[in-house]
Scaffold this active site. Structure first.
Site, short mmCIF file in Angstrom:
data_model
loop_
_atom_site.label_atom_id
_atom_site.label_comp_id
_atom_site.label_asym_id
_atom_site.label_seq_id
_atom_site.Cartn_x
_atom_site.Cartn_y
_atom_site.Cartn_z
N LYS A 196 0.82 -1.21 0.00
CA LYS A 196 0.00 0.00 0.00
C LYS A 196 0.85 1.27 0.00
O LYS A 196 0.61 2.19 -0.79
CB LYS A 196 -0.92 -0.01 1.22
CG LYS A 196 -1.59 1.32 1.53
CD LYS A 196 -2.43 1.23 2.78
CE LYS A 196 -1.61 1.08 4.02
NZ LYS A 196 -0.86 2.31 4.39
N THR A 197 1.85 1.34 0.89
CA THR A 197 2.66 2.56 1.00
C THR A 197 3.43 2.80 -0.29
O THR A 197 3.56 3.94 -0.75
CB THR A 197 3.63 2.44 2.19
OG1 THR A 197 2.87 2.20 3.38
CG2 THR A 197 4.43 3.72 2.35
N GLN A 248 -9.33 -3.88 7.66
CA GLN A 248 -8.49 -3.40 8.76
C GLN A 248 -9.08 -2.17 9.44
O GLN A 248 -8.36 -1.38 10.06
CB GLN A 248 -7.08 -3.10 8.23
CG GLN A 248 -6.37 -4.33 7.68
CD GLN A 248 -4.93 -4.05 7.29
OE1 GLN A 248 -4.09 -3.73 8.13
NE2 GLN A 248 -4.64 -4.15 6.00
N ASP A 274 -4.40 8.27 2.88
CA ASP A 274 -3.95 6.96 3.36
C ASP A 274 -4.91 6.48 4.45
O ASP A 274 -5.49 7.28 5.18
CB ASP A 274 -2.53 7.10 3.92
CG ASP A 274 -1.88 5.77 4.22
OD1 ASP A 274 -2.35 4.73 3.70
OD2 ASP A 274 -0.89 5.75 4.98
N GLU A 275 -5.06 5.16 4.57
CA GLU A 275 -5.91 4.54 5.61
C GLU A 275 -7.31 5.14 5.60
O GLU A 275 -7.84 5.56 6.64
CB GLU A 275 -5.26 4.72 7.00
CG GLU A 275 -3.83 4.22 7.10
CD GLU A 275 -3.72 2.69 7.13
OE1 GLU A 275 -4.73 2.01 6.87
OE2 GLU A 275 -2.61 2.20 7.37
N ARG A 335 -0.07 -9.55 10.75
CA ARG A 335 1.21 -8.93 11.09
C ARG A 335 2.35 -9.94 10.96
O ARG A 335 3.52 -9.56 10.94
CB ARG A 335 1.21 -8.41 12.54
CG ARG A 335 0.18 -7.35 12.93
CD ARG A 335 0.11 -6.21 11.99
NE ARG A 335 -0.91 -6.44 10.98
CZ ARG A 335 -1.01 -5.75 9.84
NH1 ARG A 335 -0.13 -4.82 9.55
NH2 ARG A 335 -1.98 -6.00 8.98
#
Length: 731
Positions: free
Chosen positions: A32-33, A248, A217-218, A599
């Protein structure tokens, strides 16, 4: 644009998609980043000016990471992009336009403590009883109103229940006082720009023209106010690029609204949707297990994560007897993986649902000599509520401990301020006595008025009472009685905030720890427990860069990754939490579990206990429903030798559920501290104690709440118990 070669085909599609609204649904570990960063660089190479972009994140860390990556690709041009958190970016706009809202540009920003102090002073001015209306609860209610874009007038019109009707005039006075102080709180940094744009269309048009491309973002973590703000700014050019993952979305308690991402294509009918489904982080078993869990949610954007990574080891579910056994098995897992996989300690993270769970884990790691760091929280014995109770206990054990006394003289609040404390210290010094003795002689201190002297004397009587009771009660019983006498839990319950609930859970965990220690070590253990707790306070914090195991809540773990993850306490009442079960918020709890699972890069271990000490009582636990949702082919289960089924089955089995499900993982404090006369405890009766096990009543003495019993236990011999706190029941 050689950098585009670093992307897979779907990532490249996400980066190169044209203008207009775009939703990038980025599964866990899908890059994503990188996609968001490269999208910004792509726009720069396509001729978009850096000052025409607004990139919004939720943490300064994420913003710095993105800016550093962009700088490597385009140089100093990265510094000309408006990039940062929602609060930092819109506070910059407010600094420029504050005069249009009646503020000067040098306005102050009040943090949570500043706003709480202001609310307390306004409550005093309006004669609002802080016992009836907890200031923190009032502040949180005002914060929720601002996040829902409700000003004082709208809030007042919508107020229907008693609490909101009482808060409405206070909210109005609070905003007026903020304005009078030329100050805004954190929530105003999002709400006031909305007001600015509504009142001044010319200002809105200026910033719409300025920020022709808005990247977020997010996106799943946005609240109502943030949603309105970015959509208002994007309304002219409609170049809104939202990146997020509905799976998430775990911050509803902070106001995040999952509908923002789920309804994106309803808000923008021509929106492009790109799914990033290739996972680069986890092994096949981990990813497939997590995918099987999250598929159970109904409210979601469909996606199927996949990976080219090796299949790896199955997810391990470890059944434990209790939290102490769980901590021991976590230690063994870490030690075994260090030997087997050559992992370093910093490769491990232990995740849990609530902060209170860390106590037993910290104790286990400390006893094994394994260093650890706490992320997103404070080490258990360093938390204020824990240090306060320990200070009481230290004073009871050592009445000459003036520092412990000063810490808790006004905890909970008794109106004993700094001036009174100084006069007590002066009197003690002049007469060569301890502070506690000075408190007992407070009526001799003429400079302390009668009202305050009465409160000081009451504190002295409280401590003297528990000094005397120490010889008559076990350490666990004394601690529970003390917490009851201080009424700490009812006071925290009045706050009604997530923070106060966490403090209650921490206090309950401390009481469980003392009771457990009492059972292990025998008589007169309070001294040794306090000494051990003091050592923990000195050594339990380590440099985050050191080679240490990481402990954190599941919420704090979002955005991180580790080679080996251990998720502890996966039981009904913890994960999912009791509150979520009562409020029908199971889907968010499932997303939280999914976040924890994803994670893990190479190893994922999940632990659960059959029994857990809660507020000094040993309660049977039910395995989390989420464990049954993981497909069997991705799991292996390890049963404790002390919990193995009689047929010795070591394969996967569904844990047996009790005939009558115990729905209360968090022990009800009022029930715990009340002795029922209907229990009919009598001499000669066989009884059961949650810590000491089976025993027989030898004698009874006293009446009512002061009734005591001498019980001869099979495990530890004779104990004298106060029935009000003992939790005895017929065997």
């Amino acid at each position: 644009m050689r950098f585009l070669k670093d992307l897979n085909p779907v990532q490249r599609e996400a980066v190169e998609t044209g203008d207009g609204p775009v939703l990038i649904v980025a599964g866990a570990g899908s890059g994503k980043t990188r996609v968001l960063t490269y999208r910004i660089v792509y726009l720069l190479h396509s001729g978009v000016q850096p000052w025409n972009m607004l990139a919004l994140t939720f943490t300064n860390k994420a913003a710095r990471e993105m800016q550093d990556r962009i700088r490597l690709l385009v140089g100093d041009e990265a510094d000309r992009i408006w990039m940062g958190t929602f609060h930092s970016m819109f506070s910059r706009i407010l600094r420029r336009e504050a005069d249009k809202l009646g503020y000067s540009r040098n306005f102050s920003i009040y943090d949570a403590d500043d706003s709480l102090g202001l609310i307390k002073s306004l409550m005093n001015a309006q004669n609002m009883n802080a016992d009836q209306f907890a200031p923190r609860a009032v502040r949180n209610r005002i914060s929720r109103a601002k996040n829902a874009v409700q000003g004082p007038e709208e809030f007042s019109r919508a107020a229907v229940d008693f609490l909101d009707q009482k808060i409405a005039p206070l909210y109005h006075a609070y905003q007026e006082q903020l304005r009078g102080n030329n100050a805004m709180d954190f929530d105003d940094l999002i709400m006031q720009p909305i007001v600015l744009f509504e009142r001044h269309p010319d200002v809105l048009e200026k910033y719409q023209e300025r920020f022709r491309h808005i990247l977020i973002d997010e996106y799943q973590d946005t609240n109502r106010a943030q949603y309105l703000l970015v959509n208002t700014l994007a309304a002219k050019y409609r170049n809104i690029y939202a990146v997020g993952d509905d799976a998430q979305s775990i911050y509803a308690f902070r106001g995040a609204d999952i509908r923002n991402i789920l309804d994106f294509r309803n808000d923008y009918k021509n929106a492009r949707l790109v799914r990033l489904e290739q996972n680069y982080r986890s092994t096949g078993h981990i990813l497939a297990g997590a995918d099987a869990v999250i598929r159970r949610n109904k409210d979601q954007i469909a996606k199927k994560l996949w990976t080219e990574n090796p299949e790896g080891n199955p997810i391990t579910i470890v059944e434990c007897l209790d939290e102490s056994d769980e901590a021991m098995k976590i230690v063994h897992l870490i030690q075994e993986q260090c030997r087997k996989h050559k992992f370093q300690l910093h490769d491990f993270a232990v995740l849990y649902r609530i902060n209170a769970q860390s106590r037993a884990i910290e104790d286990g790691l400390r006893r094994a000599g394994i260093p650890y760091v706490i992320v997103g929280g404070t080490a258990f014995y360093q938390r204020k509520e824990i240090k306060d109770i320990l200070a009481y206990l230290r004073l009871i054990v050592n009445p000459a401990d003036n520092e412990s006394l000063l810490r808790i003289l006004n905890v909970p609040a008794r109106g004993i301020g700094a001036t009174t404390q100084k006069r007590l210290k002066d009197f003690a010094a002049e007469n060569g006595i301890s502070l506690l003795e000075a408190i007992r002689r407070v009526n001799e201190i003429w400079s302390i008025n009668a009202g305050i002297a009465g409160r000081v004397a009451q504190f002295g009587r409280l401590i003297t009472k528990y000094i005397a009771l120490r010889s008559e009660m076990s350490a666990g019983e004394l601690a529970r009685s003390l917490v009851d006498g201080l009424e700490l839990i009812p006071l925290l319950k009045m706050d009604g905030t997530p923070e106060s609930q966490a403090r209650i859970e921490n206090i309950q965990e401390l009481l469980s720890a003392i009771t457990d220690y009492d059972a292990r070590e025998g008589d007169d253990t309070l001294d040794s427990f306090l000494a051990e707790a003091s050592l923990v306070a000195e050594i339990d914090m380590y440099d985050s860069n050191s080679n240490a195991v990481t402990l954190m809540t599941l919420h704090a773990a979002k955005g991180l990754e580790f080679p080996s993850i251990i998720i502890a306490g996966v039981e009904e009442g913890l994960l999912p939490s009791n509150m979520s079960r009562q409020n029908d918020e199971i889907e968010e709890e499932r997303r939280l579990f999914y976040v924890g699972m994803t994670r893990a890069q190479r190893e994922l271990h999940i632990t659960r206990a059959r029994y857990r000490m809660v507020y000094g009582e040993r309660l049977e636990q039910i395995p989390s429903r989420f464990l049954e949702e993981i497909d069997e082919e991705h799991v292996r289960t390890i049963f404790s030798t002390r919990t193995r089924s009689r047929n010795g089955n070591q394969g996967r089995r569904k844990p047996a559920r009790p005939q009558r499900a115990n729905t209360r993982s968090q022990y009800d404090q009022e029930t715990a501290s009340s002795y029922s006369q209907e229990a009919e405890i009598y001499v000669g009766q066989d009884v059961y104690h949650p810590t000491f096990g089976r025993g027989r009543v030898v004698t009874l003495k006293g009446t009512g709440v002061n009734m005591r019993a001498d019980v001869d236990f099979d495990s530890v011999g004779k104990k004298t118990l106060v029935l009000r706190y003992a939790g005895l029941r017929p065997a």
